[in-house]
Design a protein around this motif. Sequence first.
Motif, PDB file in Angstrom:
ATOM      1  N   TYR A 194       0.837  -1.195   0.000  1.00  0.00           N
ATOM      2  CA  TYR A 194       0.000   0.000   0.000  1.00  0.00           C
ATOM      3  C   TYR A 194       0.872   1.245   0.000  1.00  0.00           C
ATOM      4  N   ARG A 195       0.381   2.311  -0.630  1.00  0.00           N
ATOM      5  CA  ARG A 195       1.141   3.553  -0.645  1.00  0.00           C
ATOM      6  C   ARG A 195       0.206   4.727  -0.419  1.00  0.00           C
ATOM      7  N   ILE A 196       0.724   5.733   0.269  1.00  0.00           N
ATOM      8  CA  ILE A 196      -0.029   6.960   0.498  1.00  0.00           C
ATOM      9  C   ILE A 196       0.102   7.804  -0.762  1.00  0.00           C
ATOM     10  N   VAL A 197      -1.012   8.311  -1.242  1.00  0.00           N
ATOM     11  CA  VAL A 197      -1.012   9.083  -2.483  1.00  0.00           C
ATOM     12  C   VAL A 197      -1.481  10.511  -2.222  1.00  0.00           C
ATOM     13  N   PRO A 198      -0.988  11.466  -3.011  1.00  0.00           N
ATOM     14  CA  PRO A 198      -1.472  12.841  -2.888  1.00  0.00           C
ATOM     15  C   PRO A 198      -2.857  12.977  -3.523  1.00  0.00           C
TER      16      PRO A 198
ATOM     17  N   GLY B 293      -0.669  17.053  -0.326  1.00  0.00           N
ATOM     18  CA  GLY B 293      -0.454  15.913   0.552  1.00  0.00           C
ATOM     19  C   GLY B 293      -1.182  16.053   1.877  1.00  0.00           C
ATOM     20  N   GLU B 294      -1.874  17.175   2.065  1.00  0.00           N
ATOM     21  CA  GLU B 294      -2.615  17.421   3.305  1.00  0.00           C
ATOM     22  C   GLU B 294      -3.993  16.792   3.204  1.00  0.00           C
ATOM     23  N   ARG B 295      -4.314  15.914   4.148  1.00  0.00           N
ATOM     24  CA  ARG B 295      -5.594  15.208   4.089  1.00  0.00           C
ATOM     25  C   ARG B 295      -6.087  14.901   5.497  1.00  0.00           C
TER      26      ARG B 295
ATOM     27  N   VAL C 102     -10.302   9.649   2.443  1.00  0.00           N
ATOM     28  CA  VAL C 102      -9.791  10.885   3.040  1.00  0.00           C
ATOM     29  C   VAL C 102     -10.300  12.084   2.250  1.00  0.00           C
ATOM     30  N   ARG C 103     -10.282  13.257   2.906  1.00  0.00           N
ATOM     31  CA  ARG C 103     -10.671  14.510   2.256  1.00  0.00           C
ATOM     32  C   ARG C 103      -9.428  15.373   2.126  1.00  0.00           C
ATOM     33  N   CYS C 104      -9.189  15.893   0.942  1.00  0.00           N
ATOM     34  CA  CYS C 104      -8.079  16.807   0.717  1.00  0.00           C
ATOM     35  C   CYS C 104      -8.376  18.102   1.458  1.00  0.00           C
ATOM     36  N   LEU C 105      -7.423  18.561   2.272  1.00  0.00           N
ATOM     37  CA  LEU C 105      -7.631  19.794   3.031  1.00  0.00           C
ATOM     38  C   LEU C 105      -7.440  21.040   2.176  1.00  0.00           C
ATOM     39  N   ALA C 106      -6.872  20.893   0.989  1.00  0.00           N
ATOM     40  CA  ALA C 106      -6.676  22.042   0.102  1.00  0.00           C
ATOM     41  C   ALA C 106      -7.890  22.292  -0.793  1.00  0.00           C
ATOM     42  N   CYS C 107      -8.437  21.226  -1.389  1.00  0.00           N
ATOM     43  CA  CYS C 107      -9.535  21.437  -2.343  1.00  0.00           C
ATOM     44  C   CYS C 107     -10.834  20.729  -1.967  1.00  0.00           C
TER      45      CYS C 107
END
Length: 65
Positions: free
Chosen positions: A2-6, A13-15, A47-52
């Motif tokens: 598994y890998r963390i993705v943007p 990368g903020e989520r 997850v929810r992107c904190l930027a968009c």
Amino acid sequence: MYRIVPCPLCGSGERAAVFPSSRPQAAPTPEDMACTTALLASSDAVVRCLACGVLYTSPRPDDGD
């Protein structure tokens, strides 16, 4: 594995977690994939992107690069 993705929309990368994963974070065995196991009903974390604000799964299964 598994890998963390943007974020797929903006690349941030903020989520923040929205729904936790119900899937084990390890490669499934052939027995796990039998039609009678609960693994098929499990899901990856959302997850929810904190930027968009877009929702996406992360971490997600590695594509085997």
